[in-house]
Design an enzyme around this catalytic site. Sequence first.
Site, PDB file in Angstrom:
ATOM      1  CD  GLU A  24      -2.668   1.426   2.463  1.00 18.98           C
ATOM      2  OE1 GLU A  24      -3.711   0.766   2.549  1.00 18.98           O
ATOM      3  OE2 GLU A  24      -2.273   2.223   3.337  1.00 18.98           O
ATOM      4  CG  HIS A  84      -7.074   2.307  -1.528  1.00 13.62           C
ATOM      5  ND1 HIS A  84      -6.889   2.231  -0.164  1.00 13.62           N
ATOM      6  CD2 HIS A  84      -6.226   1.397  -2.063  1.00 13.62           C
ATOM      7  CE1 HIS A  84      -5.963   1.324   0.112  1.00 13.62           C
ATOM      8  NE2 HIS A  84      -5.537   0.815  -1.026  1.00 13.62           N
ATOM      9  N   GLY A 115     -14.835   4.902   3.457  1.00 20.78           N
ATOM     10  CA  GLY A 115     -14.048   6.042   3.941  1.00 20.78           C
ATOM     11  C   GLY A 115     -14.507   6.385   5.343  1.00 20.78           C
ATOM     12  CG  ASP A 116     -12.010   6.505   8.585  1.00 18.52           C
ATOM     13  OD1 ASP A 116     -12.683   5.503   8.933  1.00 18.52           O
ATOM     14  OD2 ASP A 116     -10.777   6.485   8.477  1.00 18.52           O
ATOM     15  CE1 TYR A 162     -12.229  -2.077   8.924  1.00 14.94           C
ATOM     16  CE2 TYR A 162     -14.018  -3.063   7.667  1.00 14.94           C
ATOM     17  CZ  TYR A 162     -13.147  -2.018   7.885  1.00 14.94           C
ATOM     18  OH  TYR A 162     -13.180  -0.923   7.067  1.00 14.94           O
ATOM     19  CE  LYS A 182     -17.533  -4.663   2.992  1.00 14.70           C
ATOM     20  NZ  LYS A 182     -16.639  -3.594   3.514  1.00 14.70           N
TER      21      LYS A 182
HETATM   22  P1  FAD Z   1     -18.501  -0.291   4.975  1.00 14.30           P
HETATM   23  O1  FAD Z   1     -18.301  -1.686   4.508  1.00 14.30           O
HETATM   24  O2  FAD Z   1     -19.535   0.523   4.287  1.00 14.30           O
HETATM   25  O3  FAD Z   1     -18.815  -0.353   6.542  1.00 14.30           O
HETATM   26  C1  FAD Z   1     -18.888   0.839   7.316  1.00 14.30           C
HETATM   27  C2  FAD Z   1     -19.744   0.607   8.572  1.00 14.30           C
HETATM   28  O4  FAD Z   1     -21.109   0.447   8.197  1.00 14.30           O
HETATM   29  C3  FAD Z   1     -19.357  -0.677   9.304  1.00 14.30           C
HETATM   30  O5  FAD Z   1     -19.525  -0.473  10.690  1.00 14.30           O
HETATM   31  C4  FAD Z   1     -20.355  -1.699   8.805  1.00 14.30           C
HETATM   32  O6  FAD Z   1     -20.600  -2.692   9.770  1.00 14.30           O
HETATM   33  C5  FAD Z   1     -21.587  -0.845   8.521  1.00 14.30           C
HETATM   34  N1  FAD Z   1     -22.351  -1.324   7.367  1.00 14.30           N
HETATM   35  C6  FAD Z   1     -21.888  -1.546   6.122  1.00 14.30           C
HETATM   36  N2  FAD Z   1     -22.876  -1.926   5.300  1.00 14.30           N
HETATM   37  C7  FAD Z   1     -23.995  -1.942   6.056  1.00 14.30           C
HETATM   38  C8  FAD Z   1     -25.360  -2.240   5.784  1.00 14.30           C
HETATM   39  N3  FAD Z   1     -25.760  -2.615   4.566  1.00 14.30           N
HETATM   40  N4  FAD Z   1     -26.259  -2.151   6.809  1.00 14.30           N
HETATM   41  C9  FAD Z   1     -25.865  -1.785   8.048  1.00 14.30           C
HETATM   42  N5  FAD Z   1     -24.597  -1.477   8.363  1.00 14.30           N
HETATM   43  C10 FAD Z   1     -23.674  -1.546   7.375  1.00 14.30           C
HETATM   44  N6  FAD Z   1     -10.093   4.946   4.277  1.00 14.30           N
HETATM   45  C11 FAD Z   1      -9.872   6.008   3.462  1.00 14.30           C
HETATM   46  O7  FAD Z   1     -10.403   7.092   3.699  1.00 14.30           O
HETATM   47  N7  FAD Z   1      -9.059   5.893   2.347  1.00 14.30           N
HETATM   48  C12 FAD Z   1      -8.461   4.725   2.008  1.00 14.30           C
HETATM   49  O8  FAD Z   1      -7.747   4.654   0.995  1.00 14.30           O
HETATM   50  C13 FAD Z   1      -8.662   3.598   2.862  1.00 14.30           C
HETATM   51  N8  FAD Z   1      -8.104   2.401   2.575  1.00 14.30           N
HETATM   52  C14 FAD Z   1      -8.373   1.309   3.363  1.00 14.30           C
HETATM   53  C15 FAD Z   1      -7.838   0.068   3.013  1.00 14.30           C
HETATM   54  C16 FAD Z   1      -8.108  -1.069   3.768  1.00 14.30           C
HETATM   55  C17 FAD Z   1      -7.519  -2.387   3.380  1.00 14.30           C
HETATM   56  C18 FAD Z   1      -8.935  -0.956   4.945  1.00 14.30           C
HETATM   57  C19 FAD Z   1      -9.220  -2.149   5.794  1.00 14.30           C
HETATM   58  C20 FAD Z   1      -9.459   0.278   5.302  1.00 14.30           C
HETATM   59  C21 FAD Z   1      -9.203   1.410   4.511  1.00 14.30           C
HETATM   60  N9  FAD Z   1      -9.760   2.670   4.831  1.00 14.30           N
HETATM   61  C22 FAD Z   1      -9.511   3.740   4.004  1.00 14.30           C
HETATM   62  C23 FAD Z   1     -10.562   2.838   6.038  1.00 14.30           C
HETATM   63  C24 FAD Z   1     -12.080   2.622   5.783  1.00 14.30           C
HETATM   64  O9  FAD Z   1     -12.551   3.626   4.935  1.00 14.30           O
HETATM   65  C25 FAD Z   1     -12.756   2.693   7.153  1.00 14.30           C
HETATM   66  O10 FAD Z   1     -12.445   1.555   7.904  1.00 14.30           O
HETATM   67  C26 FAD Z   1     -14.259   2.967   7.134  1.00 14.30           C
HETATM   68  O11 FAD Z   1     -14.633   3.335   8.461  1.00 14.30           O
HETATM   69  C27 FAD Z   1     -15.115   1.796   6.717  1.00 14.30           C
HETATM   70  O12 FAD Z   1     -14.929   1.484   5.400  1.00 14.30           O
HETATM   71  P2  FAD Z   1     -15.626   0.174   4.738  1.00 14.30           P
HETATM   72  O13 FAD Z   1     -15.298   0.208   3.321  1.00 14.30           O
HETATM   73  O14 FAD Z   1     -15.295  -1.021   5.526  1.00 14.30           O
HETATM   74  O15 FAD Z   1     -17.166   0.560   4.963  1.00 14.30           O
END
Ligand code: FAD
Length: 318
Positions: A24, A84, A115-116, A162, A182
């Site tokens: 990364e 990403h 994203g956060d 996670y 997903k």
């Molecule tokens: P999601 O899968 O959408 O999940 C987010 C939250 O919503 C979780 O708590 C999940 O349980 C909940 N959720 C999801 N879908 C549903 C649903 N249908 N119904 C109810 N609840 C739901 N961040 C950045 O800003 N830039 C990056 O480049 C970046 N790269 C990353 C790379 C990796 C390998 C990882 C592990 C993380 C990265 N992150 C990055 C951080 C990531 O954006 C955060 O962890 C963010 O908080 C969650 O992203 P996600 O894609 O897992 O979200």
Amino acid sequence: MSPPSLIDAHPHLSDTAPVALSYELFPPRSPAAAETLWTTIRELETTEPDYVSVTYGASGSNRDTALELINRLLVETTLRPLAHLTCVGNTPQELAAVIGELLDIGVRGILALRGDLPKDGGRPAAGSLRYAQDLIDLIRRVEQRRSALLCAGKIAVGVAAYPARHPESPSEEHDVEVLLAKQRSGADFAITQVFFEAAEYEDLLTRARRAGVTIPIIPGVMPFTSLRRLTRLGELAGVEPAPQLMERLAAADDDMERLHIGVDATVELANAALDAGAPGIHLYTFNEHQSALEVLDKLALPRHSRTRSAIPRPQLAS
Ligand code: FAD
């Protein structure tokens, strides 16, 4: 009973697949950072990774530098970028435009992320996508519209997974349900958040497989060589570093000792993940090559070399 197919009977197909290697990187924030990054890129390139991922700021805050870095990787190196892409704070129209740009420059792998959320606790802009799953749907829709242009390679869509519960999630079971959702939306693979105990990764694999997740779940491994970074990670990702490791790093006399302690701990974790069935190792480099290369050196991954395994050209008769 049906007779064995040609595939069943073929002795070589049952061989274990080579282990994937990836890194990364993040887009540089200044010209000096860009210089360091490009030294890192050249060093990492010599190890022939299967792909390098490029992070993307939440709400597209670094969209231009991310796209520029990805474009340079495609044009100036032998590396394959995995872009990403985060969806929080962006509308489907804005995101479809970025996906289109990525495809236009030759990207064929996208890590679909939410994203956060904004740190001030504010709500994302109205009309923006809510979950990573929505972004996968959007990527697949853009892909479908361009299917005639993608005959030599569709988009590989990755997602986050996670080993320790996502900070906003009610439970680890919910995390696996989200991962399964997903996959159903079209994710091809997952890369994990940083973790400190191999048992967490192994548990995730077991829970995910039991729930019906079949896509590869690649462990994201961070070289544990910087105390500052480990502390910050706890704050940013809600992953608490192992106290024993923190104590050993804090007690080290100098950077070299810290490097050795951190590299050994990382190698131990990566080997345990491989023993648990990890199909690859994704190294979070923080744009530095030294610790990543030391980890790689000690891991001795079973991999094919792209150059060494190149098919020899037939000799023309004179
Ligand atoms: P999601 O899968 O959408 O999940 C987010 C939250 O919503 C979780 O708590 C999940 O349980 C909940 N959720 C999801 N879908 C549903 C649903 N249908 N119904 C109810 N609840 C739901 N961040 C950045 O800003 N830039 C990056 O480049 C970046 N790269 C990353 C790379 C990796 C390998 C990882 C592990 C993380 C990265 N992150 C990055 C951080 C990531 O954006 C955060 O962890 C963010 O908080 C969650 O992203 P996600 O894609 O897992 O979200």
